[in-house]
Design a protein around this motif. Structure first.
Motif, PDB file in Angstrom:
ATOM      1  N   VAL A   1     -37.142  11.924 -12.910  1.00 10.73           N
ATOM      2  CA  VAL A   1     -36.919  11.364 -11.533  1.00 10.73           C
ATOM      3  C   VAL A   1     -37.908  11.331 -10.693  1.00 10.73           C
ATOM      4  CG1 VAL A   1     -34.440  12.439 -11.649  1.00 10.73           C
ATOM      5  CG2 VAL A   1     -36.357  13.780 -10.786  1.00 10.73           C
ATOM      6  N   GLY A   2     -38.036  10.546  -9.698  1.00 10.28           N
ATOM      7  CA  GLY A   2     -39.201  10.009  -8.957  1.00 10.28           C
ATOM      8  C   GLY A   2     -39.552  11.474  -7.878  1.00 10.28           C
ATOM      9  N   GLU A   3     -40.510  11.354  -7.155  1.00 10.55           N
ATOM     10  CA  GLU A   3     -40.959  12.386  -6.350  1.00 10.55           C
ATOM     11  C   GLU A   3     -39.943  12.172  -4.971  1.00 10.55           C
ATOM     12  OE1 GLU A   3     -44.787  11.251  -4.940  1.00 10.55           O
ATOM     13  OE2 GLU A   3     -45.626  11.576  -6.940  1.00 10.55           O
ATOM     14  N   THR A   4     -39.156  11.316  -4.943  1.00 11.82           N
ATOM     15  CA  THR A   4     -37.687  11.539  -3.736  1.00 11.82           C
ATOM     16  C   THR A   4     -36.556  11.309  -4.396  1.00 11.82           C
ATOM     17  OG1 THR A   4     -38.190   8.939  -3.761  1.00 11.82           O
ATOM     18  CG2 THR A   4     -39.758  10.141  -2.358  1.00 11.82           C
ATOM     19  N   THR A   5     -36.576  11.924  -5.515  1.00 10.52           N
ATOM     20  CA  THR A   5     -35.000  12.196  -6.010  1.00 10.52           C
ATOM     21  C   THR A   5     -34.566  13.445  -6.309  1.00 10.52           C
ATOM     22  OG1 THR A   5     -35.167   9.726  -6.678  1.00 10.52           O
ATOM     23  CG2 THR A   5     -33.442  10.907  -7.746  1.00 10.52           C
ATOM     24  N   HIS A   6     -33.526  13.867  -6.130  1.00 10.76           N
ATOM     25  CA  HIS A   6     -33.130  15.184  -6.642  1.00 10.76           C
ATOM     26  C   HIS A   6     -31.626  15.059  -7.340  1.00 10.76           C
ATOM     27  CE1 HIS A   6     -31.079  19.376  -6.212  1.00 10.76           C
ATOM     28  NE2 HIS A   6     -32.484  19.491  -6.546  1.00 10.76           N
ATOM     29  N   VAL A   7     -31.292  15.545  -8.493  1.00  5.67           N
ATOM     30  CA  VAL A   7     -30.201  15.371  -9.109  1.00  5.67           C
ATOM     31  C   VAL A   7     -29.479  16.807  -9.410  1.00  5.67           C
ATOM     32  CG1 VAL A   7     -29.139  14.456 -11.461  1.00  5.67           C
ATOM     33  CG2 VAL A   7     -30.990  13.374 -10.191  1.00  5.67           C
ATOM     34  N   SER A   8     -28.356  16.669  -9.331  1.00  6.30           N
ATOM     35  CA  SER A   8     -27.733  18.143  -9.533  1.00  6.30           C
ATOM     36  C   SER A   8     -26.300  17.968 -10.356  1.00  6.30           C
ATOM     37  CB  SER A   8     -27.607  19.120  -8.227  1.00  6.30           C
ATOM     38  OG  SER A   8     -26.772  18.411  -7.048  1.00  6.30           O
ATOM     39  N   LEU A   9     -26.220  18.745 -11.011  1.00  6.05           N
ATOM     40  CA  LEU A   9     -24.611  18.924 -11.751  1.00  6.05           C
ATOM     41  C   LEU A   9     -24.062  20.408 -11.251  1.00  6.05           C
ATOM     42  CD1 LEU A   9     -25.327  17.798 -15.380  1.00  6.05           C
ATOM     43  CD2 LEU A   9     -24.138  16.605 -13.463  1.00  6.05           C
ATOM     44  N   ALA A  10     -22.770  20.339 -11.086  1.00  6.56           N
ATOM     45  CA  ALA A  10     -21.879  21.746 -10.750  1.00  6.56           C
ATOM     46  C   ALA A  10     -20.578  21.424 -11.205  1.00  6.56           C
ATOM     47  CB  ALA A  10     -21.897  21.681  -9.035  1.00  6.56           C
ATOM     48  N   VAL A  11     -20.468  22.755 -12.049  1.00  8.06           N
ATOM     49  CA  VAL A  11     -18.946  22.842 -12.432  1.00  8.06           C
ATOM     50  C   VAL A  11     -18.881  24.520 -12.657  1.00  8.06           C
ATOM     51  CG1 VAL A  11     -20.025  23.034 -14.982  1.00  8.06           C
ATOM     52  CG2 VAL A  11     -17.498  22.425 -14.633  1.00  8.06           C
ATOM     53  N   ARG A  12     -17.473  24.591 -11.870  1.00  8.37           N
ATOM     54  CA  ARG A  12     -16.867  25.944 -11.899  1.00  8.37           C
ATOM     55  C   ARG A  12     -17.804  27.286 -11.441  1.00  8.37           C
ATOM     56  NH1 ARG A  12     -11.604  27.223 -14.865  1.00  8.37           N
ATOM     57  NH2 ARG A  12     -10.640  25.147 -15.010  1.00  8.37           N
ATOM     58  N   GLY A  13     -18.601  27.075 -10.543  1.00  2.00           N
ATOM     59  CA  GLY A  13     -19.663  27.978 -10.131  1.00  2.00           C
ATOM     60  C   GLY A  13     -21.100  27.973 -10.550  1.00  2.00           C
ATOM     61  N   ARG A  14     -21.175  27.158 -11.531  1.00  2.00           N
ATOM     62  CA  ARG A  14     -22.458  26.962 -12.238  1.00  2.00           C
ATOM     63  C   ARG A  14     -22.933  25.679 -11.855  1.00  2.00           C
ATOM     64  NH1 ARG A  14     -23.311  28.236 -18.304  1.00  2.00           N
ATOM     65  NH2 ARG A  14     -25.236  28.047 -17.544  1.00  2.00           N
TER      66      ARG A  14
END
Length: 123
Positions: free
Chosen positions: A71-84
């Motif tokens: 990812v670039g310096e201006t990108t944030h990626v997140s995954l979320a499932v059941r509290g994790r």
């Protein structure tokens, strides 16, 4: 003396040409107006589709693929499932960011698949 049914009539070809001319003029006006009113610098759109394709090539996201995601310096990626949750990229600033999110099946550590969310933030 002329009959009343002869008044107000025009040649069909002339009417079709007039309708075509008005249609072309309206479409040209709309196209030019859209170009004039468009912003000079478009805001960055979160690359949700490309990130989803990288994380979930078979339709199910694997959080372990986040480590290999560039990812670039201006990108944030997140995954979320059941509290994790898992994430990659720098922490986004408080304002001036754009988010895109989508529901996505995510494979958990024990091999089960649950409904989760992917979120891509761009600033």
């Amino acid at each position: 003396m002329s009959r009343s049914s002869d008044r107000g009539q025009t040649d069909p070809l002339a009417a079709l040409v007039a309708v075509a001319a008005v249609g072309l003029a309206l479409s040209a006006y709309g196209g030019l107006l859209g170009d004039v009113l468009a912003p000079a610098t478009p805001s960055p759109a979160p690359p949700l589709d490309s990130v989803t394709d990288d994380l979930a090539p078979a339709g199910v996201a694997d959080p372990q693929r986040l480590a290999g995601l560039s990812v670039g310096e201006t990108t944030h990626v997140s995954l979320a499932v059941r509290g994790r949750s898992w994430s990659v990229g720098p922490t986004p600033p408080e304002e001036g960011v754009r988010h895109a999110r989508r529901r996505l099946p995510i494979r958990r550590a024990n091999g089960t698949v649950d409904a989760g969310r992917i979120r891509v933030t761009v600033w």
